[in-house]
Design an enzyme around this catalytic site. Sequence first.
Site, mmCIF file in Angstrom:
data_model
loop_
_atom_site.group_PDB
_atom_site.id
_atom_site.type_symbol
_atom_site.label_atom_id
_atom_site.label_comp_id
_atom_site.label_asym_id
_atom_site.label_seq_id
_atom_site.Cartn_x
_atom_site.Cartn_y
_atom_site.Cartn_z
ATOM 1 C CD GLU A 1 -8.212 -3.875 -0.610
ATOM 2 O OE1 GLU A 1 -7.083 -3.410 -0.894
ATOM 3 O OE2 GLU A 1 -8.361 -4.869 0.127
ATOM 4 C CG HIS B 1 -2.039 -1.043 1.081
ATOM 5 N ND1 HIS B 1 -2.468 -1.573 -0.120
ATOM 6 C CD2 HIS B 1 -2.771 -1.663 2.060
ATOM 7 C CE1 HIS B 1 -3.419 -2.463 0.111
ATOM 8 N NE2 HIS B 1 -3.621 -2.543 1.412
ATOM 9 C CG HIS C 1 -8.014 -0.938 2.371
ATOM 10 N ND1 HIS C 1 -8.749 -1.850 3.096
ATOM 11 C CD2 HIS C 1 -6.885 -1.581 1.990
ATOM 12 C CE1 HIS C 1 -8.074 -2.986 3.172
ATOM 13 N NE2 HIS C 1 -6.942 -2.855 2.502
#
Length: 353
Positions: free
Chosen positions: A317, A110, A181
């Site tokens: 996602e 991420h 998210h």
Amino acid sequence: MTEQSTLFETMTKEAASDGRLAQLFELKNENGMRAVFMDIGATWLSCKVPVKGQLREVLLGQSTMADFEKQQSYMGVTVGRYANRIANGKFNIDDTKYQVEINQAGNTLHGGPEGFNKRRWAVVKEATNCVEFSLVSPDGDQGFPGELTVNVKYQLSDDNEVVISYSANTTKSTPINLTNHAYFNLLGADSGLLGLDHILSINSEQFVPTTEFGIPKGGWKKVKNTNFDFTDPKVISQDFMLDKDQEKAKGYDHSFVLDKACAKGECAASLTSPDSLVTLHVSTSKPAMQLYTGNWLESTPNRVGGEYQDYSGIALETQFLPDAINHPEWDHPSCLLGPSEIYQHETRYQFIV
């Protein structure tokens, strides 16, 4: 006083890590649906859907800045520069080798340890039904090349649809993969009930097997005759933890290659609450979607002074595939953004009640 006034008060009682108070924005539509967004992390903080005359909170989250900064589950945040994982934090662009910062099992997750989820975004625009945030990520940020300018716009329609629009440009070629998210529990985020009893369908015939660290392993695999087949709606728990792929991840934490028709507007995924009162339709211009069943949510603070359990919410996602920058052999759109190009994508979350 609005339904969300308490959240506005509690989230701004203490300063964020940069010493300033967070800014919150509430969007509402003619049906009474309400969504709250925050400049820290360009975060989707709350989503209340009218169900039989009552507002139901369907998004997992926190109600204080201390709890928000404590949680490590990326709840509702905008993830970047690169959502999901980059193996060993390494990639090449035009014969130049790059090493970006690693933050999970020797890989980059991420965007690195100080990803976009931890930044304060500038507020570009706010109106009754939309709010837009912007962020400038400098050249070399977390090791990524190029100065990247990103805009994320949230809109709430009268069709109970939260539309997230992403755009970005860069001064040097760089991998980019932005997502939100959000974790959904359509029965109620703070009901204490798990997300595994939701009914899910995914418009995908292939998924990506991974190592125990979430790095793609081998080629894509057809979902047919596997526990990853969501082409017809099924309860998530039906085939849960019944194979080695899931055992490694403690549940579903895998990317699905979306049917190409999804890029033209076909529904990418559908999630229905066990009481059948709320259905979420996801559509996106992104080529893939990560299904994450909240396998590591235990001890994450919730909004009501307690903690979430593992599997309390379901994340859908929309993104490029993990480590796509290192897999030019895949039949997959490039995640590389050049200086003459514009990154532009959209994801829609529509709540049917």
